[in-house]
Design a protein around this motif. Structure first.
Motif, PDB file in Angstrom:
ATOM      1  N   LYS A  48       0.844  -1.198   0.000  1.00 16.39           N
ATOM      2  CA  LYS A  48       0.000   0.000   0.000  1.00 16.39           C
ATOM      3  C   LYS A  48       0.883   1.253   0.000  1.00 16.39           C
ATOM      4  CE  LYS A  48      -3.959  -2.310   0.897  1.00 16.39           C
ATOM      5  NZ  LYS A  48      -4.655  -2.398   2.156  1.00 16.39           N
ATOM      6  N   GLN A  88     -11.533  -6.095   9.250  1.00 16.08           N
ATOM      7  CA  GLN A  88     -11.669  -7.558   9.191  1.00 16.08           C
ATOM      8  C   GLN A  88     -12.390  -8.147  10.397  1.00 16.08           C
ATOM      9  OE1 GLN A  88      -8.821  -5.869   8.835  1.00 16.08           O
ATOM     10  NE2 GLN A  88      -7.480  -6.760   7.301  1.00 16.08           N
ATOM     11  N   THR A 306     -11.263  -7.758  -0.379  1.00 10.84           N
ATOM     12  CA  THR A 306      -9.854  -8.104  -0.459  1.00 10.84           C
ATOM     13  C   THR A 306      -9.744  -9.543  -0.943  1.00 10.84           C
ATOM     14  OG1 THR A 306      -9.427  -6.683   1.391  1.00 10.84           O
ATOM     15  CG2 THR A 306      -7.728  -8.268   0.867  1.00 10.84           C
ATOM     16  N   ALA A 308      -8.605 -12.569  -0.624  1.00 15.16           N
ATOM     17  CA  ALA A 308      -7.828 -13.436   0.256  1.00 15.16           C
ATOM     18  C   ALA A 308      -7.807 -14.861  -0.295  1.00 15.16           C
ATOM     19  CB  ALA A 308      -8.430 -13.407   1.656  1.00 15.16           C
ATOM     20  N   SER A 312     -13.138 -14.649  -3.144  1.00 18.46           N
ATOM     21  CA  SER A 312     -13.345 -13.219  -2.945  1.00 18.46           C
ATOM     22  C   SER A 312     -12.974 -12.409  -4.187  1.00 18.46           C
ATOM     23  CB  SER A 312     -12.581 -12.730  -1.721  1.00 18.46           C
ATOM     24  OG  SER A 312     -11.289 -13.236  -1.743  1.00 18.46           O
ATOM     25  N   ARG A 313     -12.769 -13.105  -5.329  1.00 17.50           N
ATOM     26  CA  ARG A 313     -12.544 -12.359  -6.586  1.00 17.50           C
ATOM     27  C   ARG A 313     -13.829 -12.338  -7.388  1.00 17.50           C
ATOM     28  NH1 ARG A 313      -6.943 -12.985  -9.623  1.00 17.50           N
ATOM     29  NH2 ARG A 313      -8.102 -11.526 -10.920  1.00 17.50           N
ATOM     30  N   GLY A 351      -3.517  -9.309  -8.422  1.00 15.76           N
ATOM     31  CA  GLY A 351      -3.836  -9.578  -7.011  1.00 15.76           C
ATOM     32  C   GLY A 351      -3.613  -8.337  -6.156  1.00 15.76           C
ATOM     33  N   LYS A 355      -6.436  -6.091  -4.297  1.00 18.26           N
ATOM     34  CA  LYS A 355      -6.369  -5.930  -2.835  1.00 18.26           C
ATOM     35  C   LYS A 355      -6.409  -4.447  -2.461  1.00 18.26           C
ATOM     36  CE  LYS A 355      -3.298  -6.931   1.097  1.00 18.26           C
ATOM     37  NZ  LYS A 355      -4.365  -6.812   2.072  1.00 18.26           N
ATOM     38  N   ASP A 359      -9.845  -2.872  -0.439  1.00 21.14           N
ATOM     39  CA  ASP A 359      -9.749  -2.321   0.923  1.00 21.14           C
ATOM     40  C   ASP A 359     -10.135  -0.850   0.998  1.00 21.14           C
ATOM     41  OD1 ASP A 359      -8.817  -4.527   2.212  1.00 21.14           O
ATOM     42  OD2 ASP A 359      -6.710  -3.903   2.289  1.00 21.14           O
TER      43      ASP A 359
END
Ligand SMILES: C[S@@+](CC[C@H](N)C(=O)[O-])C[C@H]1O[C@@H](n2cnc3c(N)ncnc32)[C@H](O)[C@@H]1O
Length: 382
Positions: A48, A88, A306, A308, A312-313, A351, A355, A359
């Motif tokens: 990040k 989370q 995100t 993970a 989650s895609r 990826g 991510k 977020d």
């Protein structure tokens, strides 16, 4: 904590108000706060931080655990501290350890800094905490109460808005924004008003201790004009993306539960091009866990998450010219779904880009809050 009420910050053309961006990720809150000067930012994550520096080269970034920072490390006096603290442990999708858990507990590292700034007479008149709506109910409401109480004890008036980015962007993304003000005042209404004072926010407010409710305000924010774009409008061209081959497409579509298969069949029969989005989810059916593909064809993408794991895609499914094609949503499309224009430099690798965006906070929502609530308060217009 010492209670001090600073003189109101006054906006002048020469000096825009100063915002500090905590849990900054790729700096999307800062993009929405374009009418502020971003004095500094903080994030713990190396990927990040690299993305932040690539896109905001002039802004000092403290790449560190927020718990390790002290007021002495941060120079200047902010008008606004923005904190998009980790979600989370509050998300309904995860195990809910709440605000005491390691990740989401980072909020208290941020709050420790606010207390130190306050002791030094440098606390901001405006604080915004962004998180998932799960914060309203985690710990039976105790986490939300604890955040509001900390702000109330420090002398701030506190209110919250639950805002879905879908009002501006073709992505369903409800998020909670807790806004605290001290020494300045923003526009308010006497009681909850749709769409931003939702039933679950009103219920959470009802669970607050009386002492906290005395510091509560219902912030007023105008509803935007009707959104005029849909998911199809922001996809990359068909020939610029990787489609699954027939075998993979069929295997994916075979995961549809009956309701979702019906949606897909209806889209395929529509004639004109239809664009859908979906996630794989694990559902329990007849006592067994099964993988399901859940699709929507309402012009919206599902809430970016995100990545993970595979589930989650997000997938894109397009029905056109008598065939159905499927693929992954790309990082660039995810950025567009967050209101980020194509000049934004995404990290290499899908990826990492997914991510970063999964977020993040949606830029137009931050802009609406800044223009409709934060800047009017800081300019003394209320
Ligand atoms: C919900 S995301 C916010 C992203 C940001 N608003 C954006 O638009 O990209 C939370 C961020 O907090 C960071 N973070 C988590 N724990 C932290 C800690 N202890 N100290 C500093 N940053 C932390 C994560 O790396 C992540 O980027």
């Amino acid at each position: 904590m010492t209670i001090r009420v600073e003189a109101s910050a006054v906006l002048t053309a020469a000096a825009p108000p100063v915002a500090w961006e905590f849990f900054a990720g790729g700096g999307l809150a800062g993009l929405g706060l374009a009418r502020f000067g971003i004095g500094l930012a903080n994030d713990i994550d190396a990927m990040k931080a690299t993305a932040f520096r690539a896109n905001h080269p002039g802004i000092p970034l403290h790449e560190a655990d927020v718990w390790s920072l002290s007021a002495g490390d941060l120079s200047g006096t902010p008008d606004l501290c923005w904190a998009s603290s980790p979600c989370q442990d509050l998300s309904l999708a995860g195990a809910r350890g709440g605000l005491q858990a390691t990740r989401s507990g980072a909020f208290w590292g941020f709050w420790q800094l606010i207390r130190q700034l306050d002791a030094a007479g440098r606390a901001p008149p405006v604080i915004v905490v962004e998180n998932v709506a799960g914060l309203l109910s985690s710990g039976g409401g105790a986490d939300f109460a604890a955040v509001c109480q900390a702000m109330a004890v420090a002398g701030y008036r506190v209110g919250a808005l639950e805002i879905d980015a879908a009002l501006w962007l073709p992505q369903s993304r409800p998020r909670l924004f807790i806004v605290a003000m001290r020494g300045v005042a923003g526009p308010t209404v006497p009681g909850p008003v749709a769409p931003f004072h939702t039933a679950r926010l009103a219920a959470a407010h009802g669970r607050l201790p009386e002492t906290v409710r005395r510091s509560w305000v219902w912030w007023s924010l105008a509803t935007p004009a009707r959104r005029n774009s849909d998911l199809a409008a922001l996809l990359q061209p068909d020939d610029a993306v990787d489609w699954f081959d027939t075998t993979r497409t069929e295997a994916l579509l075979a995961l549809c539960a009956p309701l979702h298969r019906t949606r897909l069949d209806r889209a395929a029969a529509a004639g004109a091009r239809q664009v859908g989005a979906g996630y794989r989810r694990v559902r329990t059916e007849a006592g067994h866990k099964v993988q399901r593909l859940e699709l929507r064809f309402d012009g919206l993408a599902g809430c970016l998450r995100t990545p993970a794991g595979g589930s989650s895609r997000q997938y894109v499914v397009v029905c056109a010219d008598g065939r159905i094609r499927a693929r992954r949503l790309t990082g660039r499309e995810a950025a567009r779904l967050m209101g980020v224009d194509d000049s934004y430099r995404l990290p290499p690798g899908e990826g990492a880009a997914l991510k970063l965006m999964g977020d993040a906070v949606a830029v137009p929502v931050v802009r609406a809050l800044a223009d409709g609530l934060l800047l009017p308060a800081l300019s003394g217009r209320f």
